[in-house]
Write a protein that holds these residues in place. Structure first.
Motif, PDB file in Angstrom:
ATOM      1  N   LEU A   1       0.857  -1.176   0.000  1.00 15.42           N
ATOM      2  CA  LEU A   1       0.000   0.000   0.000  1.00 15.42           C
ATOM      3  C   LEU A   1       0.897   1.230   0.000  1.00 15.42           C
ATOM      4  O   LEU A   1       1.664   1.453   0.935  1.00 15.42           O
ATOM      5  N   VAL A   2       0.817   2.033  -1.062  1.00 21.36           N
ATOM      6  CA  VAL A   2       1.641   3.227  -1.188  1.00 21.36           C
ATOM      7  C   VAL A   2       0.754   4.447  -0.994  1.00 21.36           C
ATOM      8  O   VAL A   2      -0.257   4.599  -1.692  1.00 21.36           O
ATOM      9  N   THR A   3       1.122   5.298  -0.038  1.00 22.59           N
ATOM     10  CA  THR A   3       0.300   6.461   0.274  1.00 22.59           C
ATOM     11  C   THR A   3       1.114   7.746   0.195  1.00 22.59           C
ATOM     12  O   THR A   3       2.336   7.735   0.249  1.00 22.59           O
ATOM     13  N   SER A   4       0.377   8.859   0.075  1.00 17.30           N
ATOM     14  CA  SER A   4       0.977  10.187   0.000  1.00 17.30           C
ATOM     15  C   SER A   4       0.493  11.010   1.186  1.00 17.30           C
ATOM     16  O   SER A   4      -0.714  11.234   1.327  1.00 17.30           O
ATOM     17  N   PRO A   5       1.392  11.495   2.034  1.00 18.77           N
ATOM     18  CA  PRO A   5       0.964  12.136   3.279  1.00 18.77           C
ATOM     19  C   PRO A   5       0.223  13.443   3.105  1.00 18.77           C
ATOM     20  O   PRO A   5      -0.543  13.833   3.976  1.00 18.77           O
ATOM     21  N   ILE A   6       0.418  14.150   1.973  1.00 17.81           N
ATOM     22  CA  ILE A   6      -0.323  15.401   1.798  1.00 17.81           C
ATOM     23  C   ILE A   6      -1.486  15.226   0.825  1.00 17.81           C
ATOM     24  O   ILE A   6      -2.115  16.197   0.428  1.00 17.81           O
TER      25      ILE A   6
END
Length: 338
Positions: free
Chosen positions: A268-273
């Motif tokens: 699972l690849v996420t973007s914090p902003i």
């Protein structure tokens, strides 16, 4: 925290721990994203068409050739893009895997979504199953971004034998906020998209979906111009019904109950902003998909595969091809890993 990609990527198999080191896309990243086509990377020369229910889908096979034993990876783009969105990944994985890039129905060279389709995610899943059967794929890898990450979650849950490794980049089981789900698009956001459609039609909705103030806040104005030009060229080939399919259909899906059925090893690849799919969604998925890892790319916005291609490619390479622990040496003093 189980392990980390130095100061660049946080990889988790337990509670979230934010890493705030900034990552800045380089000129080389953008050159890679906007590179001219070469015979080895010209997507159109690899195009094939597959008959599916009420139409055809286009897919593109980048195969290293007969007798070369490499794993297969199926790549699904998000909206309002098409298979060309994966240019940076196509360049990196060329010759190292059997890459199958798909134009979702209503995008790129695929046929439009049939009139009256109520379950668009179900249509995409059925198309994908037809493709897996046609190519005799069993236990292979599937990568999906955004809406296609949502499709990948449902596909892996319904057909666990088909997917051995799953990568979901800023995907979600549910895109609208609601009872028990405080993340994603709220009613005000939906009204903004509806208003963009009402005032500007498809072009207005594309403007809203690709608004750099919402989805490209991690790159400079020059980089925004380069990426936006490429994305808008893809969006121009996206059917109006495909754009409204998200508002009227996909955004109303709720696939949370399917998550425990996913048995594939999942990254699972996420973007914090990211605002479209907040990073808390990745944490939720991590706790509801048994064999999953959560990787956060610090400072990245929604289209992380395009704005942080080197980091994303390295992460996917380790997970999909090497089946290795997701680790990298710490960067040198004064050096920012990209």
């Amino acid at each position: 925290m189980a392990s980390s990609l130095g100061a660049a990527v946080a990889v988790r198999s337990a509670p979230r721990h934010r890493v705030d080191a900034p990552v800045v896309a380089t000129a080389a990243d953008l050159a890679l994203l906007g590179r001219p086509s070469t015979p080895a990377h010209d997507l159109d020369r690899h195009r094939r068409l597959l008959a599916v229910a009420d139409g055809r889908i286009a897919y593109y096979v980048d195969d290293p050739g007969p007798g070369v034993d490499v794993p297969a990876i199926v790549w699904l783009h998000g909206l309002p893009l098409d298979a060309r969105a994966w240019d940076a990944q196509r360049a990196h994985f060329h010759g190292r895997s059997r890459n199958v890039f798909v134009d979702l129905r209503g995008c790129g060279a695929s046929d439009r979504i049939p009139a009256g389709t109520r379950d668009v995610t179900g249509l995409y899943v059925a198309d994908l199953k037809r493709l897996f059967d046609r190519l005799d794929l069993h236990g292979d890898a599937l990568v999906g971004f955004g809406v296609a990450g949502h499709v990948g979650l449902r596909f892996a849950a319904l057909y666990p034998d088909a997917v051995g490794r799953l990568v979901v980049i800023n995907g979600s089981p549910r895109f609208r906020r609601g009872a028990g789900w405080p993340w994603g698009i709220d009613d005000a956001g939906i009204r903004q998209l509806d208003a963009a459609w009402a005032s500007g039609g498809p072009a207005g909705l594309i403007d809203a979906m690709l608004d750099p103030g919402r989805v490209l806040r991690d790159v400079t104005a020059v980089e925004v111009a380069v990426i936006s030009a490429r994305f808008r060229a893809m969006a121009a080939r996206t059917g109006a019904a495909t754009l409204t399919a998200f508002l009227d259909g996909i955004s109303r899906d709720d696939d949370r109950d399917l998550l425990p059925a996913i048995t594939a090893a999942t990254l699972l690849v996420t973007s914090p902003i990211g605002r479209e799919v907040p990073p808390e969604v990745g944490l939720y998925l991590r706790h509801h998909i048994a064999a999953s890892l959560l990787a956060e790319i610090p400072g990245a916005d929604h289209f992380v595969f395009a704005t942080r291609p080197r980091l994303v490619n390295l992460l996917l390479d380790q997970f999909l091809l090497r089946h290795a622990p997701l680790t990298l040496p710490l960067p040198r003093e004064g050096h920012r890993e990209r």
